[in-house]
Motif scaffolding. Structure first.
Motif, PDB file in Angstrom:
ATOM      1  N   MET A 138      -4.997  10.788  -9.369  1.00 17.56           N
ATOM      2  CA  MET A 138      -5.917   9.882  -8.733  1.00 17.56           C
ATOM      3  C   MET A 138      -5.529   9.754  -7.269  1.00 17.56           C
ATOM      4  N   SER A 139      -6.490   9.872  -6.385  1.00 22.67           N
ATOM      5  CA  SER A 139      -6.225   9.854  -4.956  1.00 22.67           C
ATOM      6  C   SER A 139      -6.693   8.532  -4.345  1.00 22.67           C
ATOM      7  N   LEU A 140      -5.961   8.107  -3.359  1.00 25.50           N
ATOM      8  CA  LEU A 140      -6.252   6.864  -2.664  1.00 25.50           C
ATOM      9  C   LEU A 140      -6.749   7.201  -1.276  1.00 25.50           C
ATOM     10  N   GLN A 141      -7.871   6.667  -0.867  1.00 24.83           N
ATOM     11  CA  GLN A 141      -8.400   6.916   0.474  1.00 24.83           C
ATOM     12  C   GLN A 141      -7.929   5.815   1.413  1.00 24.83           C
ATOM     13  N   ILE A 142      -7.063   6.192   2.363  1.00 23.64           N
ATOM     14  CA  ILE A 142      -6.522   5.237   3.320  1.00 23.64           C
ATOM     15  C   ILE A 142      -7.052   5.602   4.693  1.00 23.64           C
ATOM     16  N   GLU A 143      -7.854   4.730   5.266  1.00 21.15           N
ATOM     17  CA  GLU A 143      -8.422   5.017   6.575  1.00 21.15           C
ATOM     18  C   GLU A 143      -8.000   3.997   7.629  1.00 21.15           C
ATOM     19  N   ARG A 144      -7.329   2.961   7.222  1.00 25.07           N
ATOM     20  CA  ARG A 144      -6.950   1.906   8.160  1.00 25.07           C
ATOM     21  C   ARG A 144      -5.482   2.049   8.561  1.00 25.07           C
ATOM     22  N   PRO A 145      -5.174   1.775   9.817  1.00 29.21           N
ATOM     23  CA  PRO A 145      -3.782   1.880  10.265  1.00 29.21           C
ATOM     24  C   PRO A 145      -2.986   0.612   9.966  1.00 29.21           C
ATOM     25  N   GLN A 189      -0.857  -2.611   9.093  1.00 30.63           N
ATOM     26  CA  GLN A 189      -0.818  -3.638   8.055  1.00 30.63           C
ATOM     27  C   GLN A 189      -2.050  -3.590   7.156  1.00 30.63           C
ATOM     28  N   ASP A 190      -3.227  -3.273   7.721  1.00 29.31           N
ATOM     29  CA  ASP A 190      -4.426  -3.147   6.896  1.00 29.31           C
ATOM     30  C   ASP A 190      -4.244  -2.031   5.878  1.00 29.31           C
ATOM     31  N   ARG A 191      -3.596  -0.965   6.284  1.00 29.51           N
ATOM     32  CA  ARG A 191      -3.331   0.168   5.399  1.00 29.51           C
ATOM     33  C   ARG A 191      -2.451  -0.275   4.237  1.00 29.51           C
ATOM     34  N   LEU A 192      -1.407  -1.048   4.541  1.00 29.71           N
ATOM     35  CA  LEU A 192      -0.525  -1.548   3.480  1.00 29.71           C
ATOM     36  C   LEU A 192      -1.264  -2.477   2.529  1.00 29.71           C
ATOM     37  N   SER A 193      -2.168  -3.280   3.063  1.00 31.73           N
ATOM     38  CA  SER A 193      -2.962  -4.164   2.205  1.00 31.73           C
ATOM     39  C   SER A 193      -3.842  -3.359   1.266  1.00 31.73           C
ATOM     40  N   THR A 194      -4.419  -2.268   1.777  1.00 30.71           N
ATOM     41  CA  THR A 194      -5.247  -1.400   0.958  1.00 30.71           C
ATOM     42  C   THR A 194      -4.411  -0.765  -0.141  1.00 30.71           C
ATOM     43  N   VAL A 195      -3.235  -0.259   0.210  1.00 32.99           N
ATOM     44  CA  VAL A 195      -2.346   0.375  -0.762  1.00 32.99           C
ATOM     45  C   VAL A 195      -1.897  -0.641  -1.801  1.00 32.99           C
ATOM     46  N   ARG A 196      -1.477  -1.824  -1.349  1.00 34.56           N
ATOM     47  CA  ARG A 196      -1.022  -2.876  -2.267  1.00 34.56           C
ATOM     48  C   ARG A 196      -2.136  -3.249  -3.239  1.00 34.56           C
ATOM     49  N   SER A 197      -3.341  -3.394  -2.740  1.00 39.72           N
ATOM     50  CA  SER A 197      -4.476  -3.749  -3.591  1.00 39.72           C
ATOM     51  C   SER A 197      -4.749  -2.654  -4.616  1.00 39.72           C
ATOM     52  N   TRP A 198      -4.761  -1.398  -4.175  1.00 44.86           N
ATOM     53  CA  TRP A 198      -5.003  -0.292  -5.088  1.00 44.86           C
ATOM     54  C   TRP A 198      -3.918  -0.209  -6.150  1.00 44.86           C
ATOM     55  N   LEU A 216       0.996  10.257   0.886  1.00 42.29           N
ATOM     56  CA  LEU A 216       0.854   8.929   0.284  1.00 42.29           C
ATOM     57  C   LEU A 216      -0.563   8.687  -0.235  1.00 42.29           C
ATOM     58  N   GLU A 217      -1.550   9.350   0.369  1.00 40.70           N
ATOM     59  CA  GLU A 217      -2.916   9.215  -0.133  1.00 40.70           C
ATOM     60  C   GLU A 217      -3.046   9.868  -1.502  1.00 40.70           C
ATOM     61  N   VAL A 218      -2.341  10.976  -1.703  1.00 38.29           N
ATOM     62  CA  VAL A 218      -2.393  11.680  -2.974  1.00 38.29           C
ATOM     63  C   VAL A 218      -1.453  11.043  -3.997  1.00 38.29           C
ATOM     64  N   LEU A 219      -0.259  10.655  -3.528  1.00 38.77           N
ATOM     65  CA  LEU A 219       0.765  10.042  -4.385  1.00 38.77           C
ATOM     66  C   LEU A 219       1.213   8.713  -3.770  1.00 38.77           C
ATOM     67  N   PRO A 220       0.448   7.649  -3.964  1.00 40.22           N
ATOM     68  CA  PRO A 220       0.802   6.377  -3.335  1.00 40.22           C
ATOM     69  C   PRO A 220       2.178   5.857  -3.730  1.00 40.22           C
ATOM     70  N   HIS A 221       2.720   6.347  -4.832  1.00 39.06           N
ATOM     71  CA  HIS A 221       4.032   5.906  -5.289  1.00 39.06           C
ATOM     72  C   HIS A 221       5.154   6.833  -4.815  1.00 39.06           C
ATOM     73  N   ALA A 222       4.851   7.814  -3.971  1.00 40.90           N
ATOM     74  CA  ALA A 222       5.851   8.799  -3.535  1.00 40.90           C
ATOM     75  C   ALA A 222       7.074   8.112  -2.920  1.00 40.90           C
ATOM     76  N   ARG A 223       8.260   8.547  -3.369  1.00 39.96           N
ATOM     77  CA  ARG A 223       9.519   7.996  -2.861  1.00 39.96           C
ATOM     78  C   ARG A 223      10.194   8.930  -1.873  1.00 39.96           C
ATOM     79  N   PHE A 224       9.808  10.202  -1.903  1.00 40.47           N
ATOM     80  CA  PHE A 224      10.479  11.209  -1.089  1.00 40.47           C
ATOM     81  C   PHE A 224       9.485  11.995  -0.246  1.00 40.47           C
ATOM     82  N   CYS A 225       9.952  12.473   0.913  1.00 41.13           N
ATOM     83  CA  CYS A 225       9.165  13.428   1.683  1.00 41.13           C
ATOM     84  C   CYS A 225       9.200  14.751   0.909  1.00 41.13           C
TER      85      CYS A 225
END
Length: 109
Positions: A1-8, A10-19, A91-100
């Motif tokens: 499942m992919s996450l679409q992040i378009e905001r830079p 703090q807004d981006r973090l809010s989007t990720v946190r919500s998803w 991070l858009e593909v793997l929002p839980h990614a821990r490593f580069c």
């Protein structure tokens, strides 16, 4: 499942946190459904499939919880091994990614 992040920022973090929070609720409901299934058909393949789904759901919940914790701690988006920023595309593909990617390849051989 992919996450679409378009905001830079703090807004981006809010989007990720919500998803991640929504995905946590979905996976929690899935885990509840899987653990409430008591139908033992005697088929070892079905028992194996159910055990695999339970393990995958628990792993997903662990990954989501870890990502939410990193957001709260302010370390989300940084590699756990080398501390470099994880690319937004990853991070858009793997929002839980821990490593580069390079550290992930080293981590898993």
């Amino acid at each position: 499942m992919s996450l679409q992040i378009e905001r830079p920022g703090q807004d981006r973090l809010s989007t990720v946190r919500s998803w991640l929070s929504e995905e946590f609720a979905v996976q929690t409901a899935r885990l509840k459904d899987l653990t409430e299934i008591n139908a033992d058909t005697g088929d070892p393949a079905q028992a194996h499939d159910r055990a695999a789904m339970l393990a995958a759901t628990r792993q997903s919940l662990d990954q989501i919880t870890s990502a939410l914790r990193r957001i709260a701690e302010g370390t989300y988006g940084s590699c756990d091994r080398c501390s470099t920023p994880i690319p937004a595309e990853r991070l858009e593909v793997l929002p839980h990614a821990r490593f580069c990617v390079p550290c992930q390849q080293k981590h898993h051989g």
